[in-house]
Design a protein around this motif. Sequence first.
Motif, PDB file in Angstrom:
ATOM      1  N   ASP A   1      52.627  29.311  -0.824  1.00 43.74           N
ATOM      2  CA  ASP A   1      51.994  28.961   0.434  1.00 43.74           C
ATOM      3  C   ASP A   1      50.501  28.742   0.253  1.00 43.74           C
ATOM      4  O   ASP A   1      49.979  28.721  -0.867  1.00 43.74           O
TER       5      ASP A   1
ATOM      6  N   TYR B   1      52.682  27.641   5.252  1.00 44.32           N
ATOM      7  CA  TYR B   1      53.118  26.506   4.449  1.00 44.32           C
ATOM      8  C   TYR B   1      53.548  25.390   5.391  1.00 44.32           C
ATOM      9  O   TYR B   1      53.634  25.584   6.602  1.00 44.32           O
TER      10      TYR B   1
ATOM     11  N   ASN C   1      57.810  25.748  -0.184  1.00 47.24           N
ATOM     12  CA  ASN C   1      56.540  25.058  -0.365  1.00 47.24           C
ATOM     13  C   ASN C   1      56.641  23.634   0.150  1.00 47.24           C
ATOM     14  O   ASN C   1      55.695  23.083   0.677  1.00 47.24           O
TER      15      ASN C   1
ATOM     16  N   HIS D   1      54.763  31.778   9.111  1.00 47.91           N
ATOM     17  CA  HIS D   1      53.402  32.071   8.700  1.00 47.91           C
ATOM     18  C   HIS D   1      53.106  33.545   8.913  1.00 47.91           C
ATOM     19  O   HIS D   1      53.892  34.280   9.515  1.00 47.91           O
TER      20      HIS D   1
END
Length: 324
Positions: free
Chosen positions: A185, A218, A230, A238
């Motif tokens: 991330d 991400y 990713n 998050h």
Amino acid sequence: MKKGTLLLILIAIINISPIVSKSNEPHNNEFLKLSFTSLPSDFLYPSYLADPLAVNTKVTYRHYEIDEIHPTSDGTEDHFDVTIGTRFNFWRISPIDNPNLGIEMDWGLALSTFMNTHGTDLLGVDGIYYFSLAIKPVDWGGLKLTKHHISSHQGDQLDTNGDGSEYNDYDNNIYSNESNYVRDDYMISGYFEPLHFLNPFFPTFSKLLRVYGDYNFYIPGGLEISSRMNDPDVHSYHWFQYGFELEIPVKNKDFGSLFVAAQRSHWQHTAYAPNTNLEIGIIFPPGKDGQRMRLAYQYYDGQSLMNNYQTKRAKFMGFAFTIN
């Protein structure tokens, strides 16, 4: 491109070319009024004192009042957890007249092992690394952009034969399988020293308090399940954290410093439940530049620090010796 612009670039390159001759010392470019340092010994952006997932070297003893991963019959557990980690500063560009400001790139890597005290049986291993670009435009604060990675794996104590265990959930859904956890991330970070206005009158007091915050994310997108979290992903969870550090020097740090630091984090996929970490202790007198050693009492209440068990609660008290 205009000829004048090209000429300026060529002059800058010629002036910078001797920079690589020696590391850890600033090389001044009078034309650009900048200094360049390769492999600086310290950091513009500090390492947090109360971040339990920070990159550092740490030896801890922890008594768990609540351990939902590997509890004893009364629900408690004692841990001996060790982290081996370090930060590397690659380069820094600063104004010639103020080397404590500027922009720099650093890299960090840590490997954490979680063990119980009954024969130091391995409960889990976490790997964390990052690449970051930090900028410090003023004496009282800075910003950082980081590419961040977490990789967590269960230890053999939880599933010795690889055929399942009462402590693990082997749901085939990637978000429920607790045997491993991987996340790539990005992180945006910032800190400032709110007492800086006291610097003209009481320079020591101006550095007593630091507050900070991180936002970790991400990229959201259309993939149902991203293999490394990713790529663009509909499950773009998050998390964020914030904290403060109060450091009181003893005789201008000749005898070190006393400190109190606290941090709270919230992760979206655990419904933003608070994770609280408190550390109180002493920072020993400075050794080499960029390195701090400290001994602290630690209190933590929140999701497990073994990231593949983030849905399990951990509450512990203990002591930590840390080098960062």
